[in-house]
Design an enzyme around this catalytic site. Sequence first.
Site, PDB file in Angstrom:
ATOM      1  N   SER A 184       0.859  -1.120   0.056  1.00 58.94           N
ATOM      2  CA  SER A 184       0.040   0.080   0.051  1.00 58.94           C
ATOM      3  C   SER A 184       0.893   1.242  -0.020  1.00 58.94           C
ATOM      4  CB  SER A 184      -1.018   0.113   1.224  1.00 58.94           C
ATOM      5  OG  SER A 184      -0.044   0.305   2.408  1.00 58.94           O
ATOM      6  N   LYS A 185       0.184   2.477  -0.390  1.00 63.80           N
ATOM      7  CA  LYS A 185       0.964   3.687  -0.188  1.00 63.80           C
ATOM      8  C   LYS A 185       1.472   3.960   1.228  1.00 63.80           C
ATOM      9  CE  LYS A 185      -0.260   8.514  -0.182  1.00 63.80           C
ATOM     10  NZ  LYS A 185      -1.254   9.428  -0.679  1.00 63.80           N
ATOM     11  N   ARG A 186       0.939   3.366   2.006  1.00 66.16           N
ATOM     12  CA  ARG A 186       1.448   3.482   3.502  1.00 66.16           C
ATOM     13  C   ARG A 186       2.671   2.846   3.563  1.00 66.16           C
ATOM     14  NH1 ARG A 186      -3.211   1.831   6.132  1.00 66.16           N
ATOM     15  NH2 ARG A 186      -4.157   2.553   4.306  1.00 66.16           N
ATOM     16  N   GLY A 201       5.037   2.530   1.599  1.00 66.78           N
ATOM     17  CA  GLY A 201       6.155   3.446   0.951  1.00 66.78           C
ATOM     18  C   GLY A 201       6.355   4.135   2.006  1.00 66.78           C
TER      19      GLY A 201
END
Length: 516
Positions: free
Chosen positions: A277-279, A281
Amino acid sequence: MSGSLGVVSLQKANMSVRVRFAPSPTGPLHIGGVRTALYNFLFAKKNQGDFVLRIEDTDQKRFVEGAESYIYDALAWMGLSPTEGPLQGGAYGPYKQSERKRLYISHIKKLVAEGRVYMAFDTNEELAELRKEVEAKGEVFIYNWKNRLGLKNSLSLTADEVEHLLGNNTPHVYRFMAHAEGETTALLCEDQVRGKIHIDKSLLDDKVLVKQDGMPTYHLANVIDDHLMNISHVIRGEEWLPSLALHQLIYDAFGWKAPIFAHVPLILKTTGKGKLSKRDGEAFGFPVFPLTWDEKTIGFKESGYLPEALVNYLALLGWNDGGEKEFFSLNELIDAFSLTGITKSGGRFDPERCTWFNQQYMAQLPAATIVAHLKNELLARDINADNQKLSAIVQLIHPRLVLLTDLWKEASLFFERPQTFEENAVNKHWKEETPKLMLRLAELLKLSSFDTAEAIATEVKGWAANNEIRMGALMAPLRLALVGEMKGPDVFAICHVIGAAACVARINLAVTEISV
Ligand code: GLU
């Protein structure tokens, strides 16, 4: 294998390959999406087919400014140019769903007339209430053949009642009748990655195909567009596998032949558990988006990755050619790619391995390309340098480059004197007698031949031996004076590139600025 069947039947039918990448512009394109685009691109090129880009923007609520141009920019940076799309045009346009609304409406009328789609007037509140009641009994609420006649729709109401509701502009949706009582419940779906999938149709719900605002849902628009755009193969993320049965039923209802489907496994978190997920990263400080989107979402491009390295790494995250080969250029990937090589299980995203790939690609770049990048860095800083100096610098730093952003980090020492001196190194290497030694060395360097790095080395070594000075007492302080820390290429090579005057100036400044 089921995968090769698709290819065989394709050849038999002499059907041309047309694939599409169909992102929704709801935010920056995640690398999972980029990989889906890549597989579509590779499959199209491999089969001399078309790679269509379709923007699925029917969900006005989720529209995000800038997301559409981000898709174009990301694909361009990766080298995955569509053959048809909103920018390219083509014979099957428009390529944005928001511009195709009338097509969906005209098609849905056919299914309404045939009784496969019906109008439903239940309000969200009514449905929420029902859901609560059913869940209180420990069951799951599904709007389908079991209960649809007890709900508020054009099947349960009389024609007059429906007329009346429509006359009052009562908000309504259009639902797809997934299963009818008495019909056979078995449905066979086929996926090139998963093989045959047996579905019990009676468990499906009657999905909304047209929303209250008159816009089609993803399911309707997607199926109609894939059909009208003559898509032969749908290669998309595994998150759409649960929709396969519904899509198959919609194709059947229209009397259309469904495309061949291949659902690509997810890209998993570094730990291997769950979707990347974006998180992840943000939390671990590695990019998961091709380009920078905002200050928290830094892209692979801006982090210094080469698109060809990322393409290679992503290709292998869910596909392999059955061999041990790791390095594939885009053309080699096109040659090797097949749907049968797509793996069932998700690929674990490993930022270190991705970076390692980049390092290997950096090492393969021609020196002239690195020189050109370095020139841009210098231009941005208003620094002039001749080609000979740039070539000499690139020769020294090229093996040290992992990311393109390392270029200035490694090259700056040739253009700027150190602003600080690393404390630990000073404590360790800058002794009481060092300033005197360094000043003597500076005097020697003033008179030395700077023709080659070797000539400087020979001269300094000879002088040290004659004066009974240990090289160890000279080399570390010299590096500290020139670079500010114990890093960088061979110290005599640095001397040679920056020249005698700069060497002497840096030594003098270090002697005045370093206090022990
Ligand atoms: N718009 C969908 C998405 O963004 C497309 C799914 C598909 O390829 O069918 O994931």
